[in-house]
Design a protein around this motif. Structure first.
Motif, PDB file in Angstrom:
ATOM      1  N   VAL A  98      -2.672  -7.615  37.536  1.00 34.54           N
ATOM      2  CA  VAL A  98      -3.563  -8.538  38.234  1.00 34.54           C
ATOM      3  C   VAL A  98      -3.694  -9.810  37.399  1.00 34.54           C
ATOM      4  O   VAL A  98      -3.981  -9.747  36.205  1.00 34.54           O
ATOM      5  CB  VAL A  98      -4.962  -7.914  38.447  1.00 34.54           C
ATOM      6  CG1 VAL A  98      -5.899  -8.903  39.100  1.00 34.54           C
ATOM      7  CG2 VAL A  98      -4.839  -6.630  39.250  1.00 34.54           C
ATOM      8  N   SER A  99      -3.504 -10.937  38.034  1.00 36.91           N
ATOM      9  CA  SER A  99      -3.741 -12.234  37.385  1.00 36.91           C
ATOM     10  C   SER A  99      -4.983 -12.843  38.021  1.00 36.91           C
ATOM     11  O   SER A  99      -5.081 -12.906  39.248  1.00 36.91           O
ATOM     12  CB  SER A  99      -2.551 -13.175  37.611  1.00 36.91           C
ATOM     13  OG  SER A  99      -1.417 -12.670  36.968  1.00 36.91           O
ATOM     14  N   ALA A 100      -5.929 -13.224  37.183  1.00 36.65           N
ATOM     15  CA  ALA A 100      -7.172 -13.808  37.692  1.00 36.65           C
ATOM     16  C   ALA A 100      -7.733 -14.749  36.630  1.00 36.65           C
ATOM     17  O   ALA A 100      -7.441 -14.603  35.439  1.00 36.65           O
ATOM     18  CB  ALA A 100      -8.174 -12.705  38.001  1.00 36.65           C
ATOM     19  N   PRO A 101      -8.567 -15.684  37.032  1.00 36.79           N
ATOM     20  CA  PRO A 101      -9.236 -16.536  36.039  1.00 36.79           C
ATOM     21  C   PRO A 101     -10.068 -15.671  35.087  1.00 36.79           C
ATOM     22  O   PRO A 101     -10.565 -14.603  35.467  1.00 36.79           O
ATOM     23  CB  PRO A 101     -10.140 -17.438  36.878  1.00 36.79           C
ATOM     24  CG  PRO A 101      -9.573 -17.383  38.266  1.00 36.79           C
ATOM     25  CD  PRO A 101      -8.917 -16.045  38.391  1.00 36.79           C
ATOM     26  N   HIS A 115     -16.078 -10.754  34.211  1.00 34.13           N
ATOM     27  CA  HIS A 115     -17.383 -10.479  34.808  1.00 34.13           C
ATOM     28  C   HIS A 115     -17.335  -9.579  36.040  1.00 34.13           C
ATOM     29  O   HIS A 115     -18.351  -9.010  36.418  1.00 34.13           O
ATOM     30  CB  HIS A 115     -18.092 -11.798  35.160  1.00 34.13           C
ATOM     31  CG  HIS A 115     -18.535 -12.527  33.946  1.00 34.13           C
ATOM     32  ND1 HIS A 115     -17.757 -13.475  33.327  1.00 34.13           N
ATOM     33  CD2 HIS A 115     -19.667 -12.422  33.215  1.00 34.13           C
ATOM     34  CE1 HIS A 115     -18.395 -13.931  32.270  1.00 34.13           C
ATOM     35  NE2 HIS A 115     -19.568 -13.309  32.173  1.00 34.13           N
ATOM     36  N   HIS A 116     -16.187  -9.444  36.695  1.00 30.09           N
ATOM     37  CA  HIS A 116     -16.148  -8.662  37.925  1.00 30.09           C
ATOM     38  C   HIS A 116     -15.042  -7.593  37.916  1.00 30.09           C
ATOM     39  O   HIS A 116     -15.308  -6.433  38.186  1.00 30.09           O
ATOM     40  CB  HIS A 116     -15.965  -9.573  39.143  1.00 30.09           C
ATOM     41  CG  HIS A 116     -17.086 -10.540  39.317  1.00 30.09           C
ATOM     42  ND1 HIS A 116     -18.323 -10.159  39.763  1.00 30.09           N
ATOM     43  CD2 HIS A 116     -17.167 -11.873  39.084  1.00 30.09           C
ATOM     44  CE1 HIS A 116     -19.133 -11.208  39.802  1.00 30.09           C
ATOM     45  NE2 HIS A 116     -18.441 -12.272  39.398  1.00 30.09           N
ATOM     46  N   LEU A 117     -13.845  -8.016  37.631  1.00 24.87           N
ATOM     47  CA  LEU A 117     -12.719  -7.087  37.750  1.00 24.87           C
ATOM     48  C   LEU A 117     -12.749  -5.966  36.720  1.00 24.87           C
ATOM     49  O   LEU A 117     -12.422  -4.823  37.030  1.00 24.87           O
ATOM     50  CB  LEU A 117     -11.386  -7.837  37.664  1.00 24.87           C
ATOM     51  CG  LEU A 117     -11.038  -8.725  38.848  1.00 24.87           C
ATOM     52  CD1 LEU A 117      -9.720  -9.438  38.610  1.00 24.87           C
ATOM     53  CD2 LEU A 117     -10.969  -7.910  40.133  1.00 24.87           C
ATOM     54  N   MET A 118     -13.119  -6.262  35.482  1.00 25.67           N
ATOM     55  CA  MET A 118     -13.098  -5.239  34.441  1.00 25.67           C
ATOM     56  C   MET A 118     -14.038  -4.078  34.783  1.00 25.67           C
ATOM     57  O   MET A 118     -13.686  -2.921  34.604  1.00 25.67           O
ATOM     58  CB  MET A 118     -13.445  -5.830  33.074  1.00 25.67           C
ATOM     59  CG  MET A 118     -12.353  -6.763  32.539  1.00 25.67           C
ATOM     60  SD  MET A 118     -10.706  -6.009  32.472  1.00 25.67           S
ATOM     61  CE  MET A 118     -10.925  -4.870  31.145  1.00 25.67           C
TER      62      MET A 118
END
Length: 108
Positions: free
Chosen positions: A84-87, A93-96
């Protein structure tokens, strides 16, 4: 042939010539060394062994279809590594948290 009631109807359903269906049945009977069908000028019916063969063949086809459906369903589930690539903000704050909860729930 059994479901359609005759060689002509079976040929139409299969999209082949009547002779092709007739030869196929004759070849099967020859290989099995048994008569599967009673043939008259008016109708074709199963012999006792023909009815048994048909019933068992249907069961075999049902098992093959079930196996095929099982394999297709198993392949529908994703497997392997997901990248997954994300800012950074979204990731920390959300994905982890979501990934951690999801990973732990699959390990139970």
């Amino acid at each position: 042939m059994v479901e359609t009631g005759g060689f002509s109807a079976a040929a139409r359903a299969l999209g082949v010539r009547k002779a092709t269906v007739s030869r196929g049945v004759a070849q099967l009977e020859s290989e099995l060394d048994v008569r599967l069908l009673h043939r008259t000028t008016r109708k074709v019916t199963l012999t006792a062994l023909g009815a048994t063969f048909h019933r068992e063949a249907e069961r075999g086809f049902a098992h093959l279809q079930s196996a095929e459906e099982f394999v297709r369903a198993a392949r529908a589930e994703p497997e392997g590594r997901l990248r997954v690539s994300a800012p950074i903000y979204l990731g920390t704050h959300h994905l982890m948290d979501w990934i951690g909860r999801s990973w732990h729930s699959t390990r139970r």
